[in-house]
Design an enzyme around this catalytic site. Structure first.
Site, PDB file in Angstrom:
ATOM      1  N   ASP A  55       0.869  -1.186   0.000  1.00  0.00           N
ATOM      2  CA  ASP A  55       0.000   0.000   0.000  1.00  0.00           C
ATOM      3  C   ASP A  55       0.902   1.232   0.000  1.00  0.00           C
ATOM      4  O   ASP A  55       1.978   1.204   0.610  1.00  0.00           O
ATOM      5  CB  ASP A  55      -0.872  -0.015   1.271  1.00  0.00           C
ATOM      6  CG  ASP A  55      -2.128   0.824   1.148  1.00  0.00           C
ATOM      7  OD1 ASP A  55      -3.222   0.252   1.225  1.00  0.00           O
ATOM      8  OD2 ASP A  55      -2.014   2.058   0.965  1.00  0.00           O
TER       9      ASP A  55
ATOM     10  N   LEU B 280       2.324   1.843  -6.710  1.00  0.00           N
ATOM     11  CA  LEU B 280       2.218   1.041  -7.933  1.00  0.00           C
ATOM     12  C   LEU B 280       2.931   1.683  -9.117  1.00  0.00           C
ATOM     13  O   LEU B 280       3.127   1.043 -10.153  1.00  0.00           O
ATOM     14  CB  LEU B 280       0.744   0.792  -8.290  1.00  0.00           C
ATOM     15  CG  LEU B 280      -0.001  -0.205  -7.410  1.00  0.00           C
ATOM     16  CD1 LEU B 280      -1.469  -0.300  -7.818  1.00  0.00           C
ATOM     17  CD2 LEU B 280       0.649  -1.582  -7.479  1.00  0.00           C
TER      18      LEU B 280
ATOM     19  N   ALA C  85      -7.139   1.795  -5.912  1.00  0.00           N
ATOM     20  CA  ALA C  85      -7.660   2.579  -7.041  1.00  0.00           C
ATOM     21  C   ALA C  85      -8.283   3.850  -6.499  1.00  0.00           C
ATOM     22  O   ALA C  85      -8.631   3.940  -5.321  1.00  0.00           O
ATOM     23  CB  ALA C  85      -8.714   1.773  -7.796  1.00  0.00           C
TER      24      ALA C  85
ATOM     25  N   THR D 297     -16.925  -2.492 -10.022  1.00  0.00           N
ATOM     26  CA  THR D 297     -18.005  -1.680  -9.450  1.00  0.00           C
ATOM     27  C   THR D 297     -19.233  -1.708 -10.342  1.00  0.00           C
ATOM     28  O   THR D 297     -19.120  -1.866 -11.571  1.00  0.00           O
ATOM     29  CB  THR D 297     -17.521  -0.213  -9.293  1.00  0.00           C
ATOM     30  OG1 THR D 297     -18.670   0.638  -9.139  1.00  0.00           O
ATOM     31  CG2 THR D 297     -16.758   0.283 -10.498  1.00  0.00           C
TER      32      THR D 297
ATOM     33  N   TYR E   4     -14.452   7.473 -13.868  1.00  0.00           N
ATOM     34  CA  TYR E   4     -14.204   6.436 -12.858  1.00  0.00           C
ATOM     35  C   TYR E   4     -14.718   5.084 -13.350  1.00  0.00           C
ATOM     36  O   TYR E   4     -13.986   4.088 -13.379  1.00  0.00           O
ATOM     37  CB  TYR E   4     -14.884   6.823 -11.534  1.00  0.00           C
ATOM     38  CG  TYR E   4     -15.018   5.667 -10.575  1.00  0.00           C
ATOM     39  CD1 TYR E   4     -13.886   5.044 -10.059  1.00  0.00           C
ATOM     40  CD2 TYR E   4     -16.273   5.178 -10.216  1.00  0.00           C
ATOM     41  CE1 TYR E   4     -14.013   3.963  -9.195  1.00  0.00           C
ATOM     42  CE2 TYR E   4     -16.398   4.101  -9.348  1.00  0.00           C
ATOM     43  CZ  TYR E   4     -15.265   3.497  -8.850  1.00  0.00           C
ATOM     44  OH  TYR E   4     -15.383   2.421  -8.008  1.00  0.00           O
TER      45      TYR E   4
ATOM     46  N   ARG F 169     -30.212   2.834  -2.970  1.00  0.00           N
ATOM     47  CA  ARG F 169     -28.943   2.127  -3.185  1.00  0.00           C
ATOM     48  C   ARG F 169     -28.976   0.776  -2.476  1.00  0.00           C
ATOM     49  O   ARG F 169     -29.707   0.598  -1.494  1.00  0.00           O
ATOM     50  CB  ARG F 169     -27.754   2.940  -2.622  1.00  0.00           C
ATOM     51  CG  ARG F 169     -27.483   4.233  -3.355  1.00  0.00           C
ATOM     52  CD  ARG F 169     -26.917   3.986  -4.735  1.00  0.00           C
ATOM     53  NE  ARG F 169     -26.643   5.213  -5.464  1.00  0.00           N
ATOM     54  CZ  ARG F 169     -27.531   5.820  -6.267  1.00  0.00           C
ATOM     55  NH1 ARG F 169     -28.747   5.335  -6.419  1.00  0.00           N
ATOM     56  NH2 ARG F 169     -27.206   6.912  -6.915  1.00  0.00           N
TER      57      ARG F 169
ATOM     58  N   ASP G  83     -26.179  11.043 -10.388  1.00  0.00           N
ATOM     59  CA  ASP G  83     -26.650  10.012  -9.453  1.00  0.00           C
ATOM     60  C   ASP G  83     -27.895   9.327 -10.022  1.00  0.00           C
ATOM     61  O   ASP G  83     -28.957   9.936 -10.053  1.00  0.00           O
ATOM     62  CB  ASP G  83     -27.049  10.654  -8.107  1.00  0.00           C
ATOM     63  CG  ASP G  83     -25.917  10.686  -7.107  1.00  0.00           C
ATOM     64  OD1 ASP G  83     -24.902   9.993  -7.329  1.00  0.00           O
ATOM     65  OD2 ASP G  83     -26.053  11.399  -6.102  1.00  0.00           O
TER      66      ASP G  83
HETATM   67  N1  UDP Z   1     -26.078  11.167  -0.633  1.00  0.00           N
HETATM   68  C1  UDP Z   1     -26.763  12.220  -0.041  1.00  0.00           C
HETATM   69  N2  UDP Z   1     -26.044  13.086   0.741  1.00  0.00           N
HETATM   70  C2  UDP Z   1     -24.708  12.955   0.961  1.00  0.00           C
HETATM   71  C3  UDP Z   1     -24.015  11.860   0.367  1.00  0.00           C
HETATM   72  C4  UDP Z   1     -24.750  10.988  -0.426  1.00  0.00           C
HETATM   73  O1  UDP Z   1     -27.970  12.396  -0.228  1.00  0.00           O
HETATM   74  O2  UDP Z   1     -24.115  13.787   1.670  1.00  0.00           O
HETATM   75  C5  UDP Z   1     -26.829  10.212  -1.473  1.00  0.00           C
HETATM   76  C6  UDP Z   1     -26.320  10.064  -2.892  1.00  0.00           C
HETATM   77  O3  UDP Z   1     -26.977  10.978  -3.739  1.00  0.00           O
HETATM   78  C7  UDP Z   1     -26.695   8.613  -3.210  1.00  0.00           C
HETATM   79  C8  UDP Z   1     -26.647   7.914  -1.854  1.00  0.00           C
HETATM   80  O4  UDP Z   1     -26.691   8.932  -0.883  1.00  0.00           O
HETATM   81  O5  UDP Z   1     -28.014   8.544  -3.680  1.00  0.00           O
HETATM   82  C9  UDP Z   1     -25.381   7.103  -1.661  1.00  0.00           C
HETATM   83  O6  UDP Z   1     -24.274   7.953  -1.963  1.00  0.00           O
HETATM   84  P1  UDP Z   1     -22.769   7.515  -1.685  1.00  0.00           P
HETATM   85  O7  UDP Z   1     -21.909   8.695  -2.036  1.00  0.00           O
HETATM   86  O8  UDP Z   1     -22.668   6.952  -0.317  1.00  0.00           O
HETATM   87  O9  UDP Z   1     -22.535   6.327  -2.705  1.00  0.00           O
HETATM   88  P2  UDP Z   1     -22.717   6.269  -4.315  1.00  0.00           P
HETATM   89  O10 UDP Z   1     -24.045   5.576  -4.526  1.00  0.00           O
HETATM   90  O11 UDP Z   1     -22.693   7.662  -4.842  1.00  0.00           O
HETATM   91  O12 UDP Z   1     -21.571   5.429  -4.756  1.00  0.00           O
END
Ligand code: UDP
Length: 334
Positions: free
Chosen positions: A37, A56, A79, A121, A145, A225, A289
Protein backbone atom coordinates in the site's frame (compact mmCIF):
# COMPACT_ATOMS: atom_id res chain seq x y z
CA UNK A 1 -18.22 -25.35 2.02
CA UNK A 2 -15.33 -22.93 1.41
CA UNK A 3 -12.24 -24.32 -0.26
CA UNK A 4 -8.80 -23.51 1.07
CA UNK A 5 -6.81 -20.64 -0.39
CA UNK A 6 -3.12 -21.23 -1.06
CA UNK A 7 -0.92 -18.30 -0.03
CA UNK A 8 0.98 -16.18 0.03
CA UNK A 9 -1.61 -13.68 -1.14
CA UNK A 10 -0.43 -10.15 -1.97
CA UNK A 11 -3.14 -7.65 -1.04
CA UNK A 12 -2.58 -4.42 -2.96
CA UNK A 13 -4.36 -1.60 -1.19
CA UNK A 14 -4.71 -3.78 1.91
CA UNK A 15 -4.49 -0.79 4.29
CA UNK A 16 -7.75 0.64 2.92
CA UNK A 17 -11.35 0.12 3.95
CA UNK A 18 -12.34 -3.07 2.12
CA UNK A 19 -8.73 -4.28 1.84
CA UNK A 20 -8.11 -4.27 5.60
CA UNK A 21 -11.26 -6.32 6.26
CA UNK A 22 -10.22 -8.82 3.58
CA UNK A 23 -6.70 -9.13 5.00
CA UNK A 24 -8.12 -9.90 8.39
CA UNK A 25 -10.41 -12.58 6.99
CA UNK A 26 -7.52 -14.15 5.05
CA UNK A 27 -5.50 -14.28 8.26
CA UNK A 28 -8.39 -15.83 10.17
CA UNK A 29 -8.43 -18.51 7.49
CA UNK A 30 -4.70 -19.03 8.02
CA UNK A 31 -3.75 -17.75 4.59
CA UNK A 32 -0.28 -16.18 4.51
CA UNK A 33 -0.83 -12.56 3.52
CA UNK A 34 1.31 -9.56 2.69
CA UNK A 35 0.03 -6.02 2.20
CA UNK A 36 1.34 -3.54 -0.33
CA UNK A 37 0.00 0.00 0.00
CA UNK A 38 1.31 3.52 -0.63
CA UNK A 39 -0.75 4.85 2.33
CA UNK A 40 -2.18 7.65 0.18
CA UNK A 41 -5.60 6.89 1.65
CA UNK A 42 -5.00 3.72 3.68
CA UNK A 43 -4.03 3.45 7.35
CA UNK A 44 -0.88 1.70 8.50
CA UNK A 45 -2.48 0.86 11.84
CA UNK A 46 -5.23 -1.13 10.08
CA UNK A 47 -2.63 -3.71 8.98
CA UNK A 48 -1.15 -6.45 11.16
CA UNK A 49 0.61 -8.49 8.46
CA UNK A 50 3.96 -8.05 6.73
CA UNK A 51 3.65 -4.64 5.12
CA UNK A 52 5.39 -3.02 2.14
CA UNK A 53 4.95 0.70 1.58
CA UNK A 54 5.31 0.71 -2.18
CA UNK A 55 3.55 2.77 -4.84
CA UNK A 56 2.22 1.04 -7.93
CA UNK A 57 4.14 3.58 -10.03
CA UNK A 58 7.36 2.01 -8.69
CA UNK A 59 8.03 -0.97 -10.97
CA UNK A 60 11.33 -1.83 -9.30
CA UNK A 61 9.69 -1.79 -5.87
CA UNK A 62 6.90 -4.03 -7.15
CA UNK A 63 9.38 -6.44 -8.72
CA UNK A 64 11.24 -6.68 -5.41
CA UNK A 65 8.04 -7.49 -3.51
CA UNK A 66 7.14 -10.23 -6.00
CA UNK A 67 10.65 -11.68 -5.72
CA UNK A 68 10.71 -11.53 -1.96
CA UNK A 69 7.27 -12.97 -1.16
CA UNK A 70 6.56 -15.08 -4.27
CA UNK A 71 2.76 -14.55 -4.01
CA UNK A 72 0.50 -17.22 -5.48
CA UNK A 73 -2.29 -14.69 -6.01
CA UNK A 74 -3.06 -10.97 -5.85
CA UNK A 75 -6.10 -9.15 -4.51
CA UNK A 76 -6.14 -5.65 -5.97
CA UNK A 77 -8.01 -2.88 -4.13
CA UNK A 78 -5.76 0.09 -4.91
CA UNK A 79 -7.66 2.58 -7.04
CA UNK A 80 -9.17 6.04 -7.04
CA UNK A 81 -12.91 5.86 -6.54
CA UNK A 82 -14.60 9.28 -6.59
CA UNK A 83 -16.96 9.86 -9.50
CA UNK A 84 -16.92 13.67 -9.21
CA UNK A 85 -13.13 13.87 -8.99
CA UNK A 86 -12.83 11.59 -12.02
CA UNK A 87 -14.91 14.03 -14.07
CA UNK A 88 -12.68 16.96 -13.04
CA UNK A 89 -9.38 15.11 -13.24
CA UNK A 90 -9.67 12.09 -15.57
CA UNK A 91 -5.88 12.04 -16.07
CA UNK A 92 -5.43 10.98 -12.44
CA UNK A 93 -7.91 8.13 -12.91
CA UNK A 94 -6.38 6.85 -16.14
CA UNK A 95 -2.91 7.03 -14.57
CA UNK A 96 -3.71 5.44 -11.22
CA UNK A 97 -6.48 3.00 -12.14
CA UNK A 98 -5.44 1.95 -15.63
CA UNK A 99 -1.69 2.45 -16.00
CA UNK A 100 -0.80 1.41 -12.44
CA UNK A 101 -2.93 -1.72 -12.87
CA UNK A 102 -0.97 -2.40 -16.04
CA UNK A 103 2.25 -2.12 -13.98
CA UNK A 104 0.86 -4.64 -11.53
CA UNK A 105 -0.23 -7.08 -14.23
CA UNK A 106 3.19 -6.85 -15.90
CA UNK A 107 4.99 -7.59 -12.63
CA UNK A 108 2.62 -10.50 -12.00
CA UNK A 109 3.41 -11.83 -15.46
CA UNK A 110 7.15 -11.45 -14.92
CA UNK A 111 6.88 -13.31 -11.61
CA UNK A 112 4.61 -16.05 -12.98
CA UNK A 113 1.79 -15.05 -10.62
CA UNK A 114 -1.40 -15.89 -12.43
CA UNK A 115 -4.46 -15.19 -10.28
CA UNK A 116 -6.01 -11.82 -9.49
CA UNK A 117 -9.19 -10.80 -7.72
CA UNK A 118 -10.03 -7.14 -7.99
CA UNK A 119 -12.52 -4.43 -7.03
CA UNK A 120 -14.78 -3.59 -9.88
CA UNK A 121 -18.00 -1.68 -9.45
CA UNK A 122 -21.60 -1.37 -10.53
CA UNK A 123 -20.44 1.99 -11.98
CA UNK A 124 -19.15 -0.04 -14.96
CA UNK A 125 -22.80 -0.52 -15.95
CA UNK A 126 -23.73 3.16 -16.26
CA UNK A 127 -27.41 4.13 -16.14
CA UNK A 128 -29.53 1.06 -15.43
CA UNK A 129 -31.56 -0.29 -18.32
CA UNK A 130 -32.94 -2.98 -16.01
CA UNK A 131 -33.61 -2.97 -12.22
CA UNK A 132 -32.50 -5.01 -10.37
CA UNK A 133 -29.28 -5.09 -12.43
CA UNK A 134 -28.16 -8.55 -13.54
CA UNK A 135 -24.48 -9.61 -13.86
CA UNK A 136 -25.09 -9.49 -17.61
CA UNK A 137 -26.28 -5.87 -17.62
CA UNK A 138 -24.74 -3.92 -20.56
CA UNK A 139 -21.57 -2.09 -19.49
CA UNK A 140 -21.78 1.51 -20.63
CA UNK A 141 -20.21 3.60 -17.85
CA UNK A 142 -21.07 7.30 -17.64
CA UNK A 143 -18.09 8.57 -15.61
CA UNK A 144 -14.32 8.39 -16.13
CA UNK A 145 -14.20 6.44 -12.86
CA UNK A 146 -16.57 3.78 -14.23
CA UNK A 147 -14.73 3.74 -17.55
CA UNK A 148 -11.33 3.19 -15.91
CA UNK A 149 -12.76 0.26 -13.91
CA UNK A 150 -14.16 -1.23 -17.12
CA UNK A 151 -10.72 -0.82 -18.74
CA UNK A 152 -9.29 -2.80 -15.81
CA UNK A 153 -11.81 -5.57 -16.41
CA UNK A 154 -10.94 -5.64 -20.11
CA UNK A 155 -7.20 -5.70 -19.45
CA UNK A 156 -7.56 -8.75 -17.26
CA UNK A 157 -9.80 -10.50 -19.77
CA UNK A 158 -7.24 -9.87 -22.52
CA UNK A 159 -4.36 -11.03 -20.30
CA UNK A 160 -6.43 -14.14 -19.64
CA UNK A 161 -6.83 -14.93 -23.33
CA UNK A 162 -3.22 -14.20 -24.24
CA UNK A 163 -1.24 -15.19 -21.15
CA UNK A 164 -3.55 -17.46 -19.19
CA UNK A 165 -4.09 -14.99 -16.34
CA UNK A 166 -7.14 -15.89 -14.23
CA UNK A 167 -9.25 -13.07 -12.85
CA UNK A 168 -12.29 -12.30 -10.75
CA UNK A 169 -13.97 -8.91 -11.27
CA UNK A 170 -16.17 -8.25 -8.24
CA UNK A 171 -18.63 -5.49 -9.00
CA UNK A 172 -19.52 -3.92 -5.69
CA UNK A 173 -22.69 -2.01 -5.06
CA UNK A 174 -22.49 0.33 -2.00
CA UNK A 175 -19.86 -0.89 0.46
CA UNK A 176 -20.80 -0.05 4.05
CA UNK A 177 -20.49 -1.18 7.66
CA UNK A 178 -17.46 -2.03 9.78
CA UNK A 179 -15.86 -4.98 11.56
CA UNK A 180 -17.92 -6.42 14.43
CA UNK A 181 -15.27 -5.56 17.05
CA UNK A 182 -15.24 -1.89 16.01
CA UNK A 183 -11.52 -2.00 15.10
CA UNK A 184 -11.79 -1.52 11.35
CA UNK A 185 -14.11 0.74 9.42
CA UNK A 186 -14.58 3.48 6.88
CA UNK A 187 -12.35 6.52 7.36
CA UNK A 188 -11.92 8.60 4.23
CA UNK A 189 -10.63 12.15 3.94
CA UNK A 190 -12.62 13.87 2.54
CA UNK A 191 -15.67 11.78 3.36
CA UNK A 192 -18.36 11.77 0.66
CA UNK A 193 -20.34 8.60 1.42
CA UNK A 194 -23.79 8.75 2.89
CA UNK A 195 -23.54 6.40 5.89
CA UNK A 196 -20.33 7.78 7.45
CA UNK A 197 -21.59 11.33 6.90
CA UNK A 198 -24.92 10.53 8.58
CA UNK A 199 -23.04 9.02 11.54
CA UNK A 200 -20.80 12.08 11.78
CA UNK A 201 -23.96 14.17 12.15
CA UNK A 202 -25.11 11.81 14.92
CA UNK A 203 -21.74 12.34 16.62
CA UNK A 204 -22.16 16.10 16.43
CA UNK A 205 -19.21 16.55 14.05
CA UNK A 206 -21.50 17.93 11.37
CA UNK A 207 -24.64 19.98 11.84
CA UNK A 208 -26.85 18.24 9.29
CA UNK A 209 -26.92 15.75 6.47
CA UNK A 210 -27.65 17.17 3.04
CA UNK A 211 -30.04 14.97 1.07
CA UNK A 212 -29.25 15.23 -2.62
CA UNK A 213 -32.70 15.65 -4.16
CA UNK A 214 -36.16 14.36 -3.26
CA UNK A 215 -37.90 14.43 -6.65
CA UNK A 216 -36.64 11.16 -8.12
CA UNK A 217 -39.02 8.51 -9.37
CA UNK A 218 -38.80 6.48 -6.13
CA UNK A 219 -41.41 6.07 -3.34
CA UNK A 220 -40.03 8.91 -1.18
CA UNK A 221 -38.27 10.75 -4.03
CA UNK A 222 -34.73 10.09 -2.74
CA UNK A 223 -32.16 7.78 -4.37
CA UNK A 224 -32.19 4.06 -3.65
CA UNK A 225 -28.94 2.13 -3.18
CA UNK A 226 -28.00 -1.47 -2.38
CA UNK A 227 -25.79 -1.34 0.75
CA UNK A 228 -23.50 -4.32 1.25
CA UNK A 229 -21.57 -5.06 4.45
CA UNK A 230 -17.80 -4.86 4.12
CA UNK A 231 -17.47 -8.27 5.87
CA UNK A 232 -19.66 -9.78 3.15
CA UNK A 233 -17.41 -8.20 0.52
CA UNK A 234 -14.33 -9.65 2.23
CA UNK A 235 -15.94 -13.10 2.23
CA UNK A 236 -16.54 -12.84 -1.52
CA UNK A 237 -12.82 -12.12 -2.12
CA UNK A 238 -11.81 -15.22 -0.20
CA UNK A 239 -14.27 -17.34 -2.16
CA UNK A 240 -13.16 -15.82 -5.46
CA UNK A 241 -9.51 -16.65 -4.69
CA UNK A 242 -10.44 -20.26 -3.95
CA UNK A 243 -12.53 -20.38 -7.12
CA UNK A 244 -9.64 -19.22 -9.31
CA UNK A 245 -7.22 -21.59 -7.60
CA UNK A 246 -9.67 -24.42 -8.29
CA UNK A 247 -9.12 -23.73 -11.99
CA UNK A 248 -11.76 -21.18 -13.08
CA UNK A 249 -10.40 -18.78 -15.73
CA UNK A 250 -12.62 -15.81 -15.13
CA UNK A 251 -15.60 -14.65 -13.17
CA UNK A 252 -17.31 -11.27 -13.18
CA UNK A 253 -20.19 -10.82 -10.79
CA UNK A 254 -22.21 -8.38 -8.76
CA UNK A 255 -21.86 -8.13 -5.01
CA UNK A 256 -25.06 -6.71 -3.61
CA UNK A 257 -28.03 -7.78 -1.53
CA UNK A 258 -30.83 -7.34 -4.05
CA UNK A 259 -32.61 -4.90 -1.69
CA UNK A 260 -32.43 -1.16 -1.86
CA UNK A 261 -32.90 1.61 0.69
CA UNK A 262 -33.60 5.27 0.02
CA UNK A 263 -31.49 8.07 1.48
CA UNK A 264 -34.35 8.97 3.84
CA UNK A 265 -34.68 5.33 4.96
CA UNK A 266 -30.96 5.23 5.76
CA UNK A 267 -31.29 8.39 7.85
CA UNK A 268 -34.38 7.03 9.64
CA UNK A 269 -32.61 3.75 10.51
CA UNK A 270 -29.53 5.70 11.64
CA UNK A 271 -31.71 7.76 14.01
CA UNK A 272 -33.04 4.52 15.53
CA UNK A 273 -29.59 2.93 15.87
CA UNK A 274 -27.76 5.98 17.25
CA UNK A 275 -30.68 7.52 19.16
CA UNK A 276 -29.67 10.91 17.85
CA UNK A 277 -31.91 13.33 15.99
CA UNK A 278 -29.72 13.67 12.82
CA UNK A 279 -31.08 16.84 11.19
CA UNK A 280 -31.46 16.50 7.41
CA UNK A 281 -31.97 19.11 4.71
CA UNK A 282 -33.03 18.53 1.11
CA UNK A 283 -30.73 20.20 -1.42
CA UNK A 284 -30.22 19.89 -5.19
CA UNK A 285 -29.45 16.50 -6.67
CA UNK A 286 -25.86 15.47 -7.28
CA UNK A 287 -25.29 15.34 -11.04
CA UNK A 288 -24.94 11.79 -12.39
CA UNK A 289 -26.65 10.01 -9.45
CA UNK A 290 -29.02 7.40 -10.94
CA UNK A 291 -32.29 7.13 -8.91
CA UNK A 292 -31.93 3.36 -8.28
CA UNK A 293 -28.97 0.99 -8.18
CA UNK A 294 -29.88 -2.46 -6.93
CA UNK A 295 -28.14 -5.72 -7.71
CA UNK A 296 -30.00 -8.55 -9.36
CA UNK A 297 -26.93 -10.73 -9.77
CA UNK A 298 -27.11 -14.51 -9.35
CA UNK A 299 -23.57 -15.51 -10.35
CA UNK A 300 -21.92 -14.91 -6.98
CA UNK A 301 -24.28 -17.41 -5.38
CA UNK A 302 -24.18 -19.88 -8.26
CA UNK A 303 -20.40 -19.82 -8.79
CA UNK A 304 -18.93 -18.77 -5.45
CA UNK A 305 -21.64 -19.98 -3.08
CA UNK A 306 -21.70 -16.40 -1.80
CA UNK A 307 -24.57 -14.41 -0.47
CA UNK A 308 -24.85 -11.41 1.80
CA UNK A 309 -25.14 -12.52 5.42
CA UNK A 310 -24.50 -9.38 7.47
CA UNK A 311 -26.10 -6.77 5.24
CA UNK A 312 -29.42 -5.92 6.88
CA UNK A 313 -29.36 -2.13 7.00
CA UNK A 314 -29.73 -2.12 10.77
CA UNK A 315 -26.72 -4.42 11.19
CA UNK A 316 -24.64 -2.33 8.80
CA UNK A 317 -25.48 0.84 10.72
CA UNK A 318 -24.95 -0.77 14.13
CA UNK A 319 -21.47 -1.97 13.14
CA UNK A 320 -20.55 1.33 11.48
CA UNK A 321 -21.76 3.24 14.55
CA UNK A 322 -19.62 1.09 16.85
CA UNK A 323 -16.55 1.96 14.75
CA UNK A 324 -17.43 5.65 14.74
CA UNK A 325 -17.85 5.69 18.50
CA UNK A 326 -14.56 3.84 19.05
CA UNK A 327 -12.65 6.00 16.61
CA UNK A 328 -14.08 9.42 17.24
CA UNK A 329 -11.30 11.02 15.17
CA UNK A 330 -10.93 8.20 12.64
CA UNK A 331 -7.87 5.97 12.73
CA UNK A 332 -5.26 7.57 14.93
CA UNK A 333 -2.25 7.35 12.63
CA UNK A 334 0.94 8.69 14.05
N1 UDP B 1 -26.08 11.17 -0.63
C1 UDP B 1 -26.76 12.22 -0.04
N2 UDP B 1 -26.04 13.09 0.74
C2 UDP B 1 -24.71 12.95 0.96
C3 UDP B 1 -24.02 11.86 0.37
C4 UDP B 1 -24.75 10.99 -0.43
O1 UDP B 1 -27.97 12.40 -0.23
O2 UDP B 1 -24.11 13.79 1.67
C5 UDP B 1 -26.83 10.21 -1.47
C6 UDP B 1 -26.32 10.06 -2.89
O3 UDP B 1 -26.98 10.98 -3.74
C7 UDP B 1 -26.69 8.61 -3.21
C8 UDP B 1 -26.65 7.91 -1.85
O4 UDP B 1 -26.69 8.93 -0.88
O5 UDP B 1 -28.01 8.54 -3.68
C9 UDP B 1 -25.38 7.10 -1.66
O6 UDP B 1 -24.27 7.95 -1.96
P1 UDP B 1 -22.77 7.51 -1.69
O7 UDP B 1 -21.91 8.70 -2.04
O8 UDP B 1 -22.67 6.95 -0.32
O9 UDP B 1 -22.54 6.33 -2.71
P2 UDP B 1 -22.72 6.27 -4.32
O10 UDP B 1 -24.05 5.58 -4.53
O11 UDP B 1 -22.69 7.66 -4.84
O12 UDP B 1 -21.57 5.43 -4.76
Amino acid sequence: MKKRVEGPVLVVGGAGYIGSHTVRLLQRNEVETVVLDNLSTGHRCAVETPFEEVDLADRAGLARVFQEYRPRAVVHFAAKCYVGESVENPAKYYRENVSYTWNLLEEMRAAGCNDIVFSSTCATYGDPVEIPMPDTHPQDPISPYGRTKLHMEHMMEDYGRAYGMRSAALRYFNAAGASKDGDLGEDHEPETHLIPLVLQVAQGKREEILVFGDDDDTPDGTCIRDYIHVDDLADAHLRALAHLQAGTDRIACNLGTGSGYSVLEVIEHARAVTRHAIPARIVDRRPGDPPRLVSGGTRALAELGWKARSSELREILTDAWRFHERHASGFEDA
